[in-house]
Design an enzyme around this catalytic site. Structure first.
Site, mmCIF file in Angstrom:
data_model
loop_
_atom_site.group_PDB
_atom_site.id
_atom_site.type_symbol
_atom_site.label_atom_id
_atom_site.label_comp_id
_atom_site.label_asym_id
_atom_site.label_seq_id
_atom_site.Cartn_x
_atom_site.Cartn_y
_atom_site.Cartn_z
ATOM 1 C CB SER A 122 -6.332 -2.956 -7.122
ATOM 2 O OG SER A 122 -6.233 -1.867 -8.004
ATOM 3 C CG ASP A 136 -3.345 3.601 -3.239
ATOM 4 O OD1 ASP A 136 -3.198 4.078 -4.374
ATOM 5 O OD2 ASP A 136 -4.067 2.607 -3.010
ATOM 6 C CG HIS A 138 -2.591 0.628 -5.674
ATOM 7 N ND1 HIS A 138 -3.824 0.921 -5.130
ATOM 8 C CD2 HIS A 138 -2.818 -0.263 -6.666
ATOM 9 C CE1 HIS A 138 -4.758 0.242 -5.785
ATOM 10 N NE2 HIS A 138 -4.170 -0.494 -6.706
#
Length: 342
Positions: free
Chosen positions: A173, A284, A314
């Site tokens: 991320s 995601d 995610h």
């Protein structure tokens, strides 16, 4: 002003009393007040480093001025191993190298992939907006370089196990964004492998797990994502809030730190980047943006391989928020092991 207790080592802030107006909030994760106070509820446990599963771990301060530190994981292998410098996720605003989910994931990755992991705890926004996290990333590499050249013997317990000619930058991320921008900064000052004086370290590649990028224009997976994600840790509203809190004042989401494609193909072609593996989650909201990033890199002549993980969203590998999380996490670890040993 409300009283705040603050542990700089773990980036934990608990607001004891506040009557100020909330100007930004991501429910359960961060609340920012007009008077500058910041609350980060302890949603994920902070854990000390412990030796387990044949992996030794230890916390080391990197920079007393900035408060950056690292948690180092060394598996019990006799051979020298690749060194993987890892940056945790959290939208640049939350997260810690001491979060239990990262401690579990990275100790398992070190053991199964056979690598030394250097997990960096960097400064967070909004108190320290970008490029502070990138500066801490470069600072971590310079610290490793210094120890490799003339560090004290107290660091031999991990340094003697590292193959310094096999360095990888990695993260998930926002941490993947940091890994990419640190690699880009190294490449802008020299070769993608050598960088601005990081020898004897040699950067062999970058591993970007669900890289947190954005842009003013929406992708299809962003536009059609439900307001509440069942099996994914990131919503569009949270993504926008993270960017408002982390980008420099006056910037929008086409700032190149957020949108690496904003400068067009010419800018990408000019960058000296190491080979990259990009891990993309099928559920995601960043899926289309991540795949577009891979396509742009390939078009610009960069070495990139995309790995797509079906049925997961995610941060599945750290939050285990899907029935398929465990299986896909093992697939990811296998892909990382292959990438760092090829």
């Amino acid at each position: 002003m409300a009283a705040i207790s603050f542990d700089p080592r773990f980036n934990v802030q608990v607001n004891q009393k506040s009557h100020s107006v909330v100007v930004e909030e991501i429910e359960g994760l961060i609340r920012v007040y007009r008077n500058g106070n910041v609350e980060r509820p302890p949603i994920i446990p902070i854990v000390p480093c412990t030796a387990s599963g044949g992996v030794t771990a230890k916390d080391i301060v990197l920079d007393k001025f900035t408060g950056s530190w690292t948690r180092i994981y060394v598996p019990n292998y006799s051979d020298k191993m690749p060194l993987l410098v890892y940056f945790h996720g959290g939208g640049f605003c939350v997260g810690s190298a001491a979060w239990s989910c990262y401690n579990d994931f990275l100790s398992g990755l070190a053991s199964k992939a056979g690598c030394v992991i250097f997990s960096v705890n960097y400064r967070l926004a909004p108190e320290n907006r970008l490029p502070a996290a990138y500066d801490d990333g470069i600072g971590a590499l310079m610290w490793v370089k210094q120890q490799a050249l003339n560090g004290p013997s107290e660091h031999k317990w991990w340094l003697s196990h590292c193959d310094l000619s096999s360095l990888f930058l990695a993260g998930d991320s926002a941490g993947a964004n940091i890994a990419y921008n640190v690699a880009a900064r190294l490449g802008s000052h020299g070769s993608a492998s050598a960088g601005p004086g990081i020898k004897p370290l040699v950067l062999k590649g970058s591993i970007l797990i669900q890289p947190f990028f954005g842009g003013e224009s929406r992708t299809a997976t962003e536009m059609h994502a439900p307001a509440q994600q069942v099996n994914s840790a990131l919503t569009l509203s949270a993504s926008d809030a993270y960017w408002r809190l982390s980008l420099p004042f006056g910037s929008n989401r086409d700032n190149p730190w957020c949108n690496p494609l904003a400068g067009g193909a010419t800018k990408l072609r000019e960058l000296k980047l190491p080979p990259m593996m990009v891990c993309v989650s099928d559920m995601d909201i960043l899926k289309d943006r991540n795949l577009g990033f891979c396509n742009a890199l390939a078009t610009a002549g960069k070495r990139v391989e995309a790995k797509i993980y079906k049925g997961v969203g995610h941060a599945f590998q750290v939050l285990h928020n899907s029935p398929f999380s465990q299986i896909r996490t093992q697939e990811m670890i296998s892909h990382i092991k292959t990438f760092i040993n090829q």
